[in-house]
Design a protein around this motif. Structure first.
Motif, short mmCIF file in Angstrom:
data_model
loop_
_atom_site.label_atom_id
_atom_site.label_comp_id
_atom_site.label_asym_id
_atom_site.label_seq_id
_atom_site.Cartn_x
_atom_site.Cartn_y
_atom_site.Cartn_z
N ARG A 25 -16.85 77.80 -45.05
CA ARG A 25 -16.15 79.05 -45.29
C ARG A 25 -15.94 79.83 -43.99
O ARG A 25 -14.86 80.42 -43.77
CB ARG A 25 -16.93 79.91 -46.29
CG ARG A 25 -16.83 79.41 -47.72
CD ARG A 25 -17.79 80.15 -48.63
NE ARG A 25 -17.53 79.81 -50.02
CZ ARG A 25 -16.77 80.54 -50.85
NH1 ARG A 25 -16.21 81.64 -50.39
NH2 ARG A 25 -16.56 80.16 -52.09
N LEU A 26 -16.95 79.83 -43.12
CA LEU A 26 -16.80 80.52 -41.84
C LEU A 26 -15.72 79.86 -40.99
O LEU A 26 -14.93 80.56 -40.32
CB LEU A 26 -18.14 80.53 -41.10
CG LEU A 26 -19.22 81.44 -41.69
CD1 LEU A 26 -20.53 81.28 -40.93
CD2 LEU A 26 -18.76 82.90 -41.65
N ARG A 27 -15.72 78.52 -41.01
CA ARG A 27 -14.67 77.83 -40.26
C ARG A 27 -13.29 78.18 -40.85
O ARG A 27 -12.32 78.37 -40.13
CB ARG A 27 -14.90 76.32 -40.29
CG ARG A 27 -15.98 75.84 -39.33
CD ARG A 27 -15.90 74.33 -39.14
NE ARG A 27 -16.20 73.63 -40.39
CZ ARG A 27 -17.41 73.24 -40.76
NH1 ARG A 27 -18.45 73.49 -39.97
NH2 ARG A 27 -17.60 72.60 -41.90
N GLY A 28 -13.24 78.25 -42.19
CA GLY A 28 -11.97 78.64 -42.82
C GLY A 28 -11.57 80.05 -42.45
O GLY A 28 -10.38 80.33 -42.21
N LEU A 29 -12.56 80.98 -42.39
CA LEU A 29 -12.26 82.35 -42.00
C LEU A 29 -11.77 82.42 -40.56
O LEU A 29 -10.82 83.13 -40.24
CB LEU A 29 -13.51 83.22 -42.19
CG LEU A 29 -13.38 84.69 -41.79
CD1 LEU A 29 -12.31 85.39 -42.62
CD2 LEU A 29 -14.73 85.41 -41.94
N LEU A 30 -12.43 81.65 -39.67
CA LEU A 30 -11.99 81.63 -38.27
C LEU A 30 -10.57 81.05 -38.16
O LEU A 30 -9.73 81.56 -37.40
CB LEU A 30 -12.97 80.81 -37.44
CG LEU A 30 -14.35 81.43 -37.23
CD1 LEU A 30 -15.27 80.45 -36.50
CD2 LEU A 30 -14.23 82.73 -36.42
N ALA A 31 -10.29 79.97 -38.92
CA ALA A 31 -8.96 79.37 -38.89
C ALA A 31 -7.92 80.36 -39.41
O ALA A 31 -6.81 80.49 -38.85
CB ALA A 31 -8.94 78.09 -39.72
N THR B 10 -8.17 83.63 -39.35
CA THR B 10 -8.04 84.70 -38.36
C THR B 10 -7.15 84.26 -37.21
O THR B 10 -6.30 85.03 -36.72
CB THR B 10 -9.43 85.10 -37.83
OG1 THR B 10 -10.25 85.50 -38.94
CG2 THR B 10 -9.32 86.24 -36.85
N ARG B 11 -7.33 83.02 -36.76
CA ARG B 11 -6.46 82.51 -35.69
C ARG B 11 -5.01 82.45 -36.15
O ARG B 11 -4.09 82.77 -35.40
CB ARG B 11 -6.93 81.12 -35.24
CG ARG B 11 -8.18 81.13 -34.38
CD ARG B 11 -8.35 79.78 -33.67
NE ARG B 11 -8.44 78.69 -34.63
CZ ARG B 11 -9.60 78.23 -35.12
NH1 ARG B 11 -10.74 78.80 -34.75
NH2 ARG B 11 -9.63 77.23 -35.97
N ALA B 12 -4.81 82.04 -37.40
CA ALA B 12 -3.44 81.91 -37.92
C ALA B 12 -2.72 83.25 -37.95
O ALA B 12 -1.54 83.34 -37.62
CB ALA B 12 -3.47 81.28 -39.32
N GLN C 295 -0.71 84.01 -47.13
CA GLN C 295 -0.93 82.58 -47.27
C GLN C 295 -2.34 82.20 -46.82
O GLN C 295 -3.01 81.37 -47.47
CB GLN C 295 0.11 81.81 -46.46
CG GLN C 295 0.06 80.30 -46.63
CD GLN C 295 0.39 79.87 -48.04
OE1 GLN C 295 1.49 80.12 -48.52
NE2 GLN C 295 -0.55 79.20 -48.72
N ALA C 296 -2.81 82.80 -45.72
CA ALA C 296 -4.16 82.48 -45.23
C ALA C 296 -5.22 82.89 -46.24
O ALA C 296 -6.23 82.19 -46.43
CB ALA C 296 -4.40 83.18 -43.89
#
Length: 563
Positions: free
Chosen positions: A36-42, A44-46, A62-63
């Protein structure tokens, strides 16, 4: 010797299995949290990779759907009136969205988040007391999670997610989901703030460029001032319509559209409106133009003159004008006023230079040419008195008489050169001409005159302009059966453009073209052209527009009146 086998009691082995199961569960929780953290970071980058605000808002929505596994997502932007000014959706195709009717304004659960900007998590969307139901054709929605998006401690909008699924099965949003969406909303607020700052910087650059261009253009000789103001303001504001309004000379309590650019500009030109529909510093009545956000800017003027107005309008209801737009537009209007004042000062300097040149020519004619002619006359008079031949003496006396007539002509020319420059007000002459046709047409045609080079419309050129307007209005009175006529004279860029537009029956199959032929012949004789467009309105098949264009310089001498 065989190794000794260690055997644990049954009770101890059971406790060890339980500990291992707990360890595996916690490891899975850790892995899930890391995912989930990796998804949140991804996510945020998007959302941090674009500074275009409309694109950014869709990326945020979408994110959020991708991060929490939601089928449907939306981001509602709250307008200045407390309702939703924009509503970006994900997961609903265009056909379905079109079938559900207009975009929501903030009723029901959506309004609940607007009124109480706190996270809201529901197992059943329709069971909440604030729910008002879904419109016909709307996809069914059950689970719901909504959080506010704040930009600098102000609520910018709300993120809405519905219909979460896991392993293909619908599930409720959890407390962890809420925390993740709150974190994403915080990152989204920072990204939106950056995008808005970038957007403001770009808009400011557009307005500064428009101000620099308008000052340059208005200071250029023969620049079509008001048309340029409308065009530059339209581009700088990103508006769908820009119009310049000035007090109606016939009715000071009304304002007239003297220049316009953009959507529906031709239809607005020449129209008049009560001044109260355009309050200075206020918002124009939407009945006067496109039904969307509008902005009115005052063009400063000397105390002796009423101010002009720049009216900017947008068609899309979600694109509100912001306070930064008003400030930058006011600066632009100030530059317009300054440039017009400088243009008038330049015109005055040119007039003074012209008067000085005329005075110099008059002195040269008086001090040199007349004296030389007078001296030549005296010498010829002496020769005539001494000539023994009567015929020669008579010829010399004839030359003396001709010289005296030339001196009288030069003196008259000197008097004219030292007289004030005659000012021919072509606008007033055309205004009188339009009022003259009021009885024939049943109404007074609207007149628009723009451009700083109208002083060049004098003498023979003014005579041709008056004749062309009279011919065009005569055609309207005889054949058009119109309810409105707009006469527009633009002077600038080294040419004069006269446009006469009516909303009548159009040319149709009429074969009578003598009036138009006269207009074409007159323009051709002056080195210009005449174009006729009919119909002006393809929908009704009516209306006619006559565009008569001639150069300002190089026209042929005016014909000498008979007798």
């Amino acid at each position: 010797m065989e190794p000794e086998i260690v055997r644990f009691p049954a009770v101890a082995r059971l406790e060890l299995d339980q500990l291992l199961e707990q360890l595996i569960e916690r490891a899975q929780d850790v892995l899930g949290t890391q995912g989930r953290l990796r998804g949140l970071l991804a996510a945020t980058r998007a959302i941090s990779s674009d500074l275009d605000l409309p694109v950014l808002l869709r990326r945020i929505t979408q994110a959020a759907c991708d991060l929490l596994g939601a089928r449907y997502g939306a981001l509602g932007v709250i307008g200045s009136d407390g309702t939703l000014s924009e509503f970006i959706t994900v997961g609903v195709d265009e056909a379905t969205a079109a079938g559900t009717g207009p975009l929501p304004q903030g009723a029901g659960i959506l309004g609940q988040l607007i009124r109480h900007p706190e996270p809201l998590r529901l197992a059943d969307l329709g069971a909440h007391p604030a729910a008002v139901g879904l419109p016909p054709g709307h996809p069914p929605m059950g689970t719901f999670l909504g959080v506010p998006v704040r930009v600098r401690d102000q609520v910018f909008g709300n993120l809405y997610l519905t219909e979460k699924s896991a392993a293909g099965r619908p599930v409720e949003f959890s407390a962890e989901d809420e925390e993740l969406l709150v974190a994403l909303a915080s990152a989204a607020g920072v990204a939106i703030d950056n995008a808005r700052l970038f957007d403001v910087a770009e808009r400011r650059q557009r307005w500064l460029r428009a101000s620099a261009d308008i000052v340059r253009d208005l200071l250029a000789e023969d620049a079509p001032a008001l048309s340029l103001v409308a065009r530059r303001a339209l581009v700088a504001a990103g508006a769908d319509l820009a119009a310049v309004l000035a007090p109606d000379p016939r009715a000071p309590e009304r304002v007239q559209v003297v220049a316009a650019d953009g959507e529906g500009a031709d239809a607005l030109l020449g129209t008049t409106w009560p001044r109260e529909r355009f309050p200075e510093g206020g918002v124009p009545d939407p009945a006067a133009g496109p039904r969307g956000p509008a902005m009115l800017v005052r063009i400063p003027a000397p105390e002796s003159e009423p101010p002009g107005l720049v009216w900017l309008a947008r068609r899309a209801p979600g694109r509100d004008f912001e306070e930064e737009d008003r400030v930058m537009a006011a600066d632009f209007a100030g530059h317009v006023s300054l440039a017009m004042e400088l243009g008038r000062a330049q015109q005055n300097r040119r007039t003074i230079a012209l008067l000085d040149e005329r005075d110099r020519i008059a002195r040269d004619l008086h001090d040199h040419v007349i004296q030389q002619l007078f001296a030549s006359g005296l010498r010829m008079s002496a020769l005539a008195a001494r000539s023994p031949d009567p015929a020669t003496g008579e010829a010399l006396r004839g030359l003396i008489a001709s010289g005296d007539e030339t001196i009288r002509t030069i003196r008259a020319t000197i008097f004219q050169l030292r007289s004030p420059v005659p000012e021919e007000d072509v606008a007033q002459e055309l205004r009188d001409l339009t009022e003259e046709f009021a009885d024939l047409l049943g109404f007074t045609p609207s007149l628009l005159v723009s451009g700083t080079g109208t002083a060049a419309v004098a003498g023979e050129l003014a005579h041709h302009v008056r004749a062309a307007v009279r011919e065009a209005l005569t055609n309207c009175a005889r054949h058009a059966h119109a309810s409105s006529v707009v006469v527009r004279l633009e002077v600038g860029g080294g040419e004069l453009v006269l446009t006469v537009t009516d909303d009548g029956v159009g040319l149709g199959g009429s074969t009578r073209r003598s009036g138009l032929a006269n207009l074409r012949a007159r323009a051709r004789d002056l080195g210009g052209d005449c174009l006729v467009e009919s119909p002006v309105d393809p929908a009704s098949g009516g209306g006619t527009r006559v565009r008569w264009r001639v150069p300002l310089r190089g026209t042929r001498p005016a014909p000498t009146p008979a007798g």
